[in-house]
Design an enzyme around this catalytic site. Structure first.
Site, PDB file in Angstrom:
ATOM      1  N   HIS A  79       0.829  -1.202   0.000  1.00  4.73           N
ATOM      2  CA  HIS A  79       0.000   0.000   0.000  1.00  4.73           C
ATOM      3  C   HIS A  79       0.872   1.265   0.000  1.00  4.73           C
ATOM      4  CE1 HIS A  79      -3.907  -2.083   1.557  1.00  4.73           C
ATOM      5  NE2 HIS A  79      -3.350  -2.703   0.531  1.00  4.73           N
ATOM      6  N   GLU A  81       0.834   3.902   1.795  1.00  2.00           N
ATOM      7  CA  GLU A  81       1.302   4.383   3.102  1.00  2.00           C
ATOM      8  C   GLU A  81       2.514   3.576   3.579  1.00  2.00           C
ATOM      9  OE1 GLU A  81      -1.693   3.348   2.098  1.00  2.00           O
ATOM     10  OE2 GLU A  81      -3.274   4.049   3.419  1.00  2.00           O
ATOM     11  N   CYS A 105      -5.802   1.368   5.568  1.00  2.00           N
ATOM     12  CA  CYS A 105      -6.337   0.077   6.026  1.00  2.00           C
ATOM     13  C   CYS A 105      -5.765  -0.224   7.410  1.00  2.00           C
ATOM     14  CB  CYS A 105      -5.974  -1.024   5.034  1.00  2.00           C
ATOM     15  SG  CYS A 105      -4.243  -1.530   5.120  1.00  2.00           S
ATOM     16  N   CYS A 108      -1.824  -0.793   7.388  1.00  2.00           N
ATOM     17  CA  CYS A 108      -1.037   0.440   7.267  1.00  2.00           C
ATOM     18  C   CYS A 108      -1.192   1.309   8.505  1.00  2.00           C
ATOM     19  CB  CYS A 108      -1.441   1.221   6.022  1.00  2.00           C
ATOM     20  SG  CYS A 108      -0.920   0.395   4.523  1.00  2.00           S
TER      21      CYS A 108
HETATM   22  N1  5HC Z   1      -5.331   3.013   2.028  1.00  2.15           N
HETATM   23  C1  5HC Z   1      -5.054   2.251   0.973  1.00  2.15           C
HETATM   24  N2  5HC Z   1      -3.841   2.367   0.370  1.00  2.15           N
HETATM   25  C2  5HC Z   1      -3.548   1.632  -0.730  1.00  2.15           C
HETATM   26  O1  5HC Z   1      -2.457   1.758  -1.292  1.00  2.15           O
HETATM   27  N3  5HC Z   1      -4.486   0.725  -1.207  1.00  2.15           N
HETATM   28  C3  5HC Z   1      -4.222   0.001  -2.456  1.00  2.15           C
HETATM   29  C4  5HC Z   1      -4.272  -1.474  -2.463  1.00  2.15           C
HETATM   30  C5  5HC Z   1      -4.793  -1.776  -3.850  1.00  2.15           C
HETATM   31  O2  5HC Z   1      -3.742  -1.678  -4.814  1.00  2.15           O
HETATM   32  C6  5HC Z   1      -5.771  -0.648  -4.088  1.00  2.15           C
HETATM   33  C7  5HC Z   1      -7.200  -0.945  -3.660  1.00  2.15           C
HETATM   34  O3  5HC Z   1      -7.775  -1.697  -4.656  1.00  2.15           O
HETATM   35  P1  5HC Z   1      -9.342  -1.859  -4.845  1.00  2.15           P
HETATM   36  O4  5HC Z   1      -9.804  -2.896  -3.848  1.00  2.15           O
HETATM   37  O5  5HC Z   1      -9.955  -0.501  -4.595  1.00  2.15           O
HETATM   38  O6  5HC Z   1      -9.488  -2.313  -6.279  1.00  2.15           O
HETATM   39  O7  5HC Z   1      -5.271   0.429  -3.343  1.00  2.15           O
HETATM   40  C8  5HC Z   1      -5.691   0.570  -0.607  1.00  2.15           C
HETATM   41  C9  5HC Z   1      -6.012   1.305   0.480  1.00  2.15           C
HETATM   42  C10 5HC Z   1      -7.343   1.145   1.134  1.00  2.15           C
HETATM   43  O8  5HC Z   1      -7.249   0.898   2.463  1.00  2.15           O
HETATM   44 ZN    ZN Z   2      -2.921  -0.320   3.740  1.00  3.04          ZN
END
Ligand code: 5HC
Ligand code: ZN
Length: 163
Positions: A79, A81, A105, A108
């Site tokens: 992710h 973060e 999430c 993170c």
């Molecule tokens: N805060 C976040 N930072 C992130 O970098 N992500 C990333 C993980 C996946 O590559 C994408 C979410 O994919 P999708 O489920 O919306 O198709 O975003 C997801 C979240 C959500 O918690």
């Molecule tokens: Zn995350």
């Protein structure tokens, strides 16, 4: 006397824009997330975006959202973060803020809290109704880590490569 420009970016706009710009590096076809860590002197100490780990080719791992777990992106993707914290030029992120396009999430959030980051500024909370984000908020509240939604004063920022 010529006065200063008045439409310059605020710190919040600047760091959120850097987060969004970083997100444009993401190869995820569905959700591009960028993150930017700024310290208490308003210096950028780390940026990141969601992507697969070093050496794991985007051409060999899946970007799917559905199917068998191992055939989706979820077990593999780092992710934004996590990458912003790991890419940081400073080991000690105490009193830093993290600007991120999407609410962190639970995994993170643990990283953010353990790194000592004191504030999260996010743009979208589109997964607010998931247990992951609920768990994030429980941990943030208990650890006194603040979070607030970024409310922009402008609709967009345009960049021109030709001046
Ligand atoms: N805060 C976040 N930072 C992130 O970098 N992500 C990333 C993980 C996946 O590559 C994408 C979410 O994919 P999708 O489920 O919306 O198709 O975003 C997801 C979240 C959500 O918690
Ligand atoms: Zn995350």
């Amino acid at each position: 006397m010529v006065g200063k420009r008045t439409d310059y970016l605020s710190w919040d706009e600047y760091f959120m824009a850097v987060a969004l710009l970083s997100g444009l590096r993401s190869k995820d076809p569905n959700t591009q997330v960028g993150a930017c860590v700024a310290n208490s002197q308003n210096k950028i100490v780390g940026v990141g975006y969601n992507g697969f780990p070093w050496g794991c080719s985007d051409d060999e791992l899946p970007w799917s959202r559905e199917g068998n777990y191992l055939d989706t992106k979820y077990p593999y993707v780092c992710h934004a973060e996590l990458n912003a914290v790991l890419n940081s030029i400073s080991y000690d992120l105490r009193d830093c803020r993290i600007y991120v396009a999407l609410f962190p999430c639970n995994e993170c959030t643990k990283v953010i809290i353990q790194a000592g980051i004191r504030e999260i500024i996010y743009l979208s909370d589109k997964y607010a109704d998931t247990d992951s984000v609920r768990a994030s908020k429980i941990m943030l509240d208990k650890s006194n880590t603040s979070y607030r939604q970024f409310t922009p004063d402008r609709e967009s920022i345009l960049l021109h490569f030709s001046q």
